[in-house]
Design an enzyme around this catalytic site. Structure first.
Site, short mmCIF file in Angstrom:
data_model
loop_
_atom_site.label_atom_id
_atom_site.label_comp_id
_atom_site.label_asym_id
_atom_site.label_seq_id
_atom_site.Cartn_x
_atom_site.Cartn_y
_atom_site.Cartn_z
N LYS A 115 0.96 -1.14 0.28
CA LYS A 115 -0.15 0.19 -0.15
C LYS A 115 0.80 1.41 0.10
O LYS A 115 0.66 2.14 -0.50
CB LYS A 115 -1.22 -0.16 1.06
N LYS A 198 -4.78 -9.72 -6.99
CA LYS A 198 -6.39 -9.69 -6.04
C LYS A 198 -7.65 -8.81 -5.96
O LYS A 198 -6.86 -7.60 -7.31
CB LYS A 198 -5.87 -9.68 -4.44
N LYS A 201 -10.84 -3.73 -4.43
CA LYS A 201 -11.84 -2.08 -4.62
C LYS A 201 -11.00 -1.06 -4.90
O LYS A 201 -11.60 -0.32 -5.52
CB LYS A 201 -12.43 -1.83 -3.09
P1 AMP Z 1 -11.50 -5.58 2.75
O1 AMP Z 1 -12.00 -4.99 2.14
O2 AMP Z 1 -9.46 -5.18 3.29
O3 AMP Z 1 -11.60 -4.53 4.71
O4 AMP Z 1 -11.09 -6.65 3.07
C1 AMP Z 1 -12.74 -7.04 4.00
C2 AMP Z 1 -12.39 -8.75 4.77
O5 AMP Z 1 -12.65 -9.51 3.12
C3 AMP Z 1 -10.80 -9.73 4.84
O6 AMP Z 1 -11.33 -10.35 5.27
C4 AMP Z 1 -10.17 -9.63 3.44
O7 AMP Z 1 -9.17 -10.93 3.03
C5 AMP Z 1 -11.57 -10.61 2.59
N1 AMP Z 1 -10.88 -9.98 1.15
C6 AMP Z 1 -10.60 -8.81 0.69
N2 AMP Z 1 -10.21 -8.23 -0.86
C7 AMP Z 1 -10.60 -10.23 -0.52
C8 AMP Z 1 -10.30 -10.87 -1.70
N3 AMP Z 1 -10.01 -10.67 -3.47
N4 AMP Z 1 -10.48 -12.53 -2.33
C9 AMP Z 1 -10.56 -12.53 -0.85
N5 AMP Z 1 -11.17 -12.36 0.15
C10 AMP Z 1 -11.02 -11.09 0.14
#
Ligand code: AMP
Ligand code: TRP
Length: 336
Positions: A115, A198, A201
């Site tokens: 990041k 990955k 968002k």
């Molecule tokens: P975040 O959007 O970074 O706050 O992620 C929230 C949750 O979603 C966390 O448990 C991440 O590990 C999961 N997550 C986010 N992006 C992915 C992805 N591409 N594949 C699997 N899990 C994801």
């Protein structure tokens, strides 16, 4: 830790749209786990501001993430749903953990490196100590299990290290050693445009991800446009080890239909991607369509969502207060 029945904690950042990665990697698993565990689900707004967030957009995204959790099947009567900043204990325990964690530990965190990019000097200090706050989120409730996607594994190892160092520094057996729960066939959902990145968002390409705000036509179109290769689908997932885009779509299919990737390979063995994609588009729309529509409806019900977050925060404060008090006592903060 016999005084608690097993408790899970997990969080999602209110930054932009929820994606299929959030849904399959995290929220869908939470829905299944909520029956078995005492569950706390948090919209982690303190984490979000480690990179710049427009205040109005942050408020909107906070409600949207809460709406997405509820629309996916998290039951606010059974679970605690709240936004992190309404419970000051998170920031307070994070400070104590800033003094427990070592610089060397944080220097190893790959998410910070990703990041912050090349220009580390200009990253916020918050982004650097982000994993300490994440450990505080979990341990403020002495949660024992944390369901997340695979990308969070390293942060959870750090949370374990912090819990153990705190216990050993102060000679107590206070914090539990948390167990990650990385479940399902889509532990790491990849971009629809690049199977080595990955699904995120923050990817500038809209076609790289499915958002939980996409309508049915958009979902179907993004699946049709998803990158694949020219070889036919193989009979086992192992044979597709070096075909990341193809493997990703198979894993998504498996996760959305509660089957294994192996089952899907057997079903489409030897076929090209045309029929598979048509079926995947239909499956995605049938699973996600009702969620996206309910999420949209709930997002507009601001008073309802705000009330859930308020009452969740009250419950979270009540659960965490005695734990935080005990931490103060262990650390040696005078309490009058
Ligand atoms: P975040 O959007 O970074 O706050 O992620 C929230 C949750 O979603 C966390 O448990 C991440 O590990 C999961 N997550 C986010 N992006 C992915 C992805 N591409 N594949 C699997 N899990 C994801
Ligand atoms: N860091 C997590 C992510 O970006 C979100 C998060 C914050 C979290 N606190 C948490 C996840 C505590 C699990 C437990 O995905």
């Amino acid at each position: 830790m016999t005084e608690f029945k097993q408790r899970i904690f997990s969080g999602v950042q209110p930054t932009g749209n929820l994606t299929l990665g959030n849904y399959l990697g995290a929220i869908r698993n939470w829905v299944a786990l909520q029956k078995k565990y005492e569950s706390i689900f948090c919209v982690v707004d303190l984490h979000a501001i480690t990179v710049w967030q427009d205040p109005a957009a942050l408020r909107e995204a906070t409600r949207e993430v809460a709406a997405g959790m509820i629309a996916s099947g998290i039951d606010p009567r059974e679970c605690i749903i709240f936004n992190q900043s309404q419970v000051p204990g998170h920031a307070e325990l994070a400070w104590i953990f800033n003094c427990v964690a070592r610089m060397g530990w944080l220097n190893r965190m790959t998410q910070f490196k990703d990041k912050a990019g090349k220009n580390k000097e200009r990253a916020s200090v918050g982004l650097y100590v982000y994993p300490d706050l994440m450990a505080a989120d979990i341990l403020l409730y002495k949660a024992t299990h944390v369901p997340v996607g695979e990308d969070q594994k390293q942060h959870l190892e750090l949370a374990r290290d912090i819990a153990q160092k705190f216990n050993s520094d102060y000679g107590v057996d206070f914090f539990p050693v948390v167990e990650p729960l990385i479940l399902g066939e889509a532990k790491r959902v990849m971009s629809l445009r690049d199977g080595t990145a990955k699904m995120s968002k923050s990817d500038p390409s809209e076609n790289s991800r499915i958002n939980l705000t996409d309508d049915r036509d958009t979902i179907a179109k993004k699946i049709r446009k998803a990158r694949t290769d020219s070889a036919p689908i193989a009979g086992t997932i192992e044979e597709m080890a070096d075909r990341p885009e193809a493997r990703n779509l198979i894993n998504i299919f498996a996760a959305l239909s509660d089957q294994t990737a192996g089952d899907i390979c057997v079903r489409y063995d030897g076929q090209g991607f045309a029929a598979f994609k048509k079926d995947l588009a239909e499956l995605s729309v049938s699973v996600l369509g009702p969620i996206t529509e309910e999420m949209k409806r709930l997002t507009d019900e601001k008073t309802y969502i705000d009330q859930i977050l308020k009452s969740g925060s009250e419950k979270a404060r009540a659960l965490s207060a005695p734990i935080l008090k005990e931490v103060h006592n262990i650390v040696g903060f005078l309490q009058s």
